[in-house]
Design an enzyme around this catalytic site. Structure first.
Site, PDB file in Angstrom:
ATOM      1  N   GLY A  70       5.021  -0.795  -1.796  1.00 28.20           N
ATOM      2  CA  GLY A  70       4.173  -0.184  -0.782  1.00 28.20           C
ATOM      3  C   GLY A  70       3.890  -1.086   0.395  1.00 28.20           C
ATOM      4  CB  THR A  71       2.931  -4.667   0.679  1.00 27.26           C
ATOM      5  OG1 THR A  71       1.713  -4.544  -0.065  1.00 27.26           O
ATOM      6  CG2 THR A  71       2.731  -5.671   1.801  1.00 27.26           C
ATOM      7  CG  ASN A 150      -6.894   1.398  -2.297  1.00 25.91           C
ATOM      8  OD1 ASN A 150      -7.085   1.824  -1.163  1.00 25.91           O
ATOM      9  ND2 ASN A 150      -7.164   0.147  -2.629  1.00 25.91           N
ATOM     10  CB  SER A 200       4.142   1.359  -4.649  1.00 27.90           C
ATOM     11  OG  SER A 200       4.338   0.256  -5.505  1.00 27.90           O
ATOM     12  CB  ALA A 201       8.298   2.022  -8.524  1.00 28.83           C
ATOM     13  CG  HIS A 202       3.267  -1.295  -9.236  1.00 26.60           C
ATOM     14  ND1 HIS A 202       2.004  -1.751  -9.571  1.00 26.60           N
ATOM     15  CD2 HIS A 202       3.375  -1.434  -7.900  1.00 26.60           C
ATOM     16  CE1 HIS A 202       1.388  -2.169  -8.481  1.00 26.60           C
ATOM     17  NE2 HIS A 202       2.189  -1.979  -7.460  1.00 26.60           N
ATOM     18  CB  THR A 238      21.929  -7.265  -3.077  1.00 24.21           C
ATOM     19  OG1 THR A 238      22.948  -8.045  -2.446  1.00 24.21           O
ATOM     20  CG2 THR A 238      22.496  -6.577  -4.314  1.00 24.21           C
ATOM     21  CB  CYS A 326      -4.190  -5.975  -2.743  1.00 21.17           C
ATOM     22  SG  CYS A 326      -2.841  -4.933  -3.293  1.00 21.17           S
TER      23      CYS A 326
END
Length: 384
Positions: A70-71, A150, A200-202, A238, A326
């Site tokens: 996300g950041t 959040n 964001s995935a987590h 990559t 954060c």
């Protein structure tokens, strides 16, 4: 009993996600830029991920760009858009309750000569559309508004804001930080007039260190890092194939039974709020009902410092947060809580409980019972 209620900070990976990633790291580990069979196998995972995510958002696959989370997505969206459009104007708009990934990036852009308007919010944490309308001008090149807060879970009026922005200035780019909203709500960028969307995935039971940025292919945006030209040069380097595939698998699973899962979560949220509301001098922050996310509850507990309550709960195996993960290690008042006008003595007495689809009724009952026992005890030891 162990109860994890800090899911806004991070979530446990789905078993299917972990298994898929392990297979890619140990078996299908090729570089997707390689033209041999191993590279083709890796590229197939990237194609699967783009198809999956584009299908969920109902956008074109070529508009999905993978990032480290996300950041980074927020930074590319804000800095890339500002630098690509600075000749059209130098005015940016955001809100007073954004995540540090937005707030600190906006501060950086102010240092580069851009002018930023920070929209206030009401006591529930929602922007006023009149304020947004009054702030948009001919030189406004970007508006960034989070989907779901959040810390307090308030949902912003994103669709209404998108319509308003494009009506006031069709050239203004609209960015939405959907890190807490994706996977819990159906978000359709085209329908909602969103040009940029960060994920964001987590936060959705995927791996840490990976996310994506949706970029409407009609807008002007510059890359902010340079390299080998992967992802059309917008985000070179990559690709993190295991992470990207894990992100897509997590999103697929989150949306598989979304309505049923969210209905259950709203029920757990209501059960939790009803239980803690019976404790004296406990206040729920933010919106109620469907105007708030199902997975976040912010509680202010008068007379008890948040850090003390957090560790008292931890002693009972309950894991929560004092706010944004954060900034949890930096002892400073929450900008979100200040923006909604919370009383000064509650700024350091607020705890965030955040649920997931793994959260159970037994865990909620256990937590409510613990709070009923802990809070009166801690209050007795509070200095007056």
């Amino acid at each position: 009993m162990e109860v994890y209620l800090d899911n806004s900070a991070t979530t446990r990976c789905f078993d299917e996600v972990a298994q898929l990633m392990t297979n890619i790291m140990c078996e299908d580990y090729g570089n997707p830029s390689s033209i041999h069979h191993k590279g083709v196998e890796a590229e197939r995972y990237l194609r699967y991920a783009r198809e999956t995510l584009a299908g969920i958002l109902k956008v074109n696959e070529k508009e999905i760009f993978f990032t480290s989370g996300g950041t980074e997505s927020d930074n590319i969206a804000l800095i890339g858009t500002a630098m690509a459009n600075h000749r059209a104007g130098r005015h940016l708009i955001t809100t007073q309750i954004e995540h540090p990934a937005i707030m600190k990036t906006m501060r950086y852009l102010e240092e580069q000569g851009f002018r930023v308007t920070y929209l206030p919010v009401d006591r529930q944490g929602r922007i006023r559309l009149d304020d947004l309308q009054n702030a948009i001008g001919r030189d406004t090149i970007l508006v960034s508004i989070m989907h779901t807060n959040n810390e307090i879970g308030t949902i912003e009026p994103i669709a209404e804001a998108g319509d308003l922005i494009k009506r006031m200035n069709p050239k203004t780019v609209f960015h939405v930080d959907a890190v807490q909203g994706f996977g819990k709500f159906r978000i359709y960028p085209s329908r909602m007039k969103i040009d940029l969307l960060s994920v964001s995935a987590h936060k959705i039971h995927g791996p840490k260190g990976v996310g994506f940025l949706y970029i409407n292919d009609k807008i002007k945006i510059n890359p902010i890092i340079y390299g080998g030209g992967q992802q059309k040069g917008m985000r070179p380097g990559t690709e993190n194939v295991p992470g990207i595939a894990g992100l897509a698998k997590a999103a697929e699973l989150m949306y598989k039974h979304l309505d049923k899962d969210m209905e259950r979560l709203y029920g757990l949220r209501e059960m939790f709020i009803q239980g803690v509301s019976q404790i004296d001098h406990v206040k729920v922050n933010g919106c109620m009902g469907n105007e708030s996310a199902a997975h976040i509850v912010s509680l202010s507990v008068r007379g008890v410092r948040s850090e003390v309550l957090l560790h008292a709960l931890e002693d009972k195996g309950i894991y929560v947060s004092a706010g944004s993960a954060c900034s949890a290690r930096k002892p400073q008042p929450s900008e979100t809580l200040k923006a909604i006008g919370i009383e000064k003595d509650l700024l350091d007495s607020t705890i965030r409980f955040s649920f997931s689809i793994f959260t159970t009724e037994d865990e909620i009952r256990y937590t409510v019972k613990a709070l009923h026992e802990i809070i009166p005890t801690l209050r007795r030891y509070t200095r007056h």
